[in-house]
Design a protein around this motif. Structure first.
Motif, PDB file in Angstrom:
ATOM      1  N   ASN A 121      13.941 -28.396  23.830  1.00 51.33           N
ATOM      2  CA  ASN A 121      14.541 -29.416  22.973  1.00 51.33           C
ATOM      3  C   ASN A 121      13.519 -30.464  22.543  1.00 51.33           C
ATOM      4  O   ASN A 121      13.828 -31.655  22.433  1.00 51.33           O
ATOM      5  N   THR A 122      12.294 -30.023  22.306  1.00 50.33           N
ATOM      6  CA  THR A 122      11.230 -30.889  21.799  1.00 50.33           C
ATOM      7  C   THR A 122      10.595 -30.202  20.589  1.00 50.33           C
ATOM      8  O   THR A 122      10.724 -28.991  20.408  1.00 50.33           O
ATOM      9  N   TYR A 123       9.892 -30.993  19.795  1.00 48.91           N
ATOM     10  CA  TYR A 123       9.242 -30.431  18.620  1.00 48.91           C
ATOM     11  C   TYR A 123       7.869 -29.870  18.982  1.00 48.91           C
ATOM     12  O   TYR A 123       7.121 -30.469  19.752  1.00 48.91           O
ATOM     13  N   ALA A 124       7.578 -28.739  18.362  1.00 50.41           N
ATOM     14  CA  ALA A 124       6.246 -28.143  18.436  1.00 50.41           C
ATOM     15  C   ALA A 124       5.651 -28.220  17.036  1.00 50.41           C
ATOM     16  O   ALA A 124       6.335 -27.919  16.053  1.00 50.41           O
ATOM     17  N   VAL A 125       4.395 -28.635  16.955  1.00 47.83           N
ATOM     18  CA  VAL A 125       3.745 -28.716  15.650  1.00 47.83           C
ATOM     19  C   VAL A 125       3.438 -27.292  15.185  1.00 47.83           C
ATOM     20  O   VAL A 125       2.951 -26.468  15.957  1.00 47.83           O
TER      21      VAL A 125
END
Length: 163
Positions: A121-125
């Protein structure tokens, strides 16, 4: 409201026009509307892509996180902490799958593209785009970032005698 820079206005115009030209027909680009994250928590992306059926009418003031296909923030001096740290955390927690953060470099936009990792539930570039933004998700899009959002110059009037 903080004073806005020409860069921010021009970048929003550039991205808004390009997105409107390229998103599939059943989606629309929305500017500066809120997203209701919880009963007392709303945030306002600079641009969003939503399905047409998420728009309920002229008095609508907010969208649900599940309606947001893409949220875009253009960073300015007054919004750095919010746009780099606070809003991405809130968007990820709300499970908004795609997020772009736009920064200025030598007067031109640099687009940092993120996709939600559902396991954490986190953003990955997924990319940092300087001259051209080319992505396959959430839609296939290609945007020339070198124009800086400026409209083409009008041609100078022709002063030559008609003949």
């Amino acid at each position: 409201m903080c004073p806005q820079t020409y860069f921010r206005m021009a970048t929003l115009r550039l991205l808004g026009r390009a997105l409107e030209d390229q998103v599939p027909e059943d989606f629309e680009v929305v500017r500066e509307m809120t997203v209701t994250l919880s009963g007392r928590n709303r945030t306002e992306p600079d641009l969003m892509i939503v399905p047409y059926d998420a728009t309920t009418g002229p008095r609508q003031t907010s969208y649900e996180p599940a309606d947001i296909v893409l949220a875009v923030e253009v960073v300015s001096a007054e919004s750095e902490e919010r746009d780099r740290e606070i809003k991405p955390r809130k968007y990820a927690a709300a499970r908004i799958r795609h997020f772009w953060r736009v920064e200025e470099n030598n007067g031109l936009p640099v687009v940092h593209v993120y996709e939600l990792d559902p396991a954490t539930n986190t953003y990955a570039v997924t990319g940092i785009h300087h001259d051209q933004l080319k992505v396959a998700v959430p839609f296939s899009l290609v945007i020339d970032l070198t124009t800086g959002g400026r409209p083409p110059r009008r041609p100078e009037p022709d002063d030559s005698p008609a003949g």
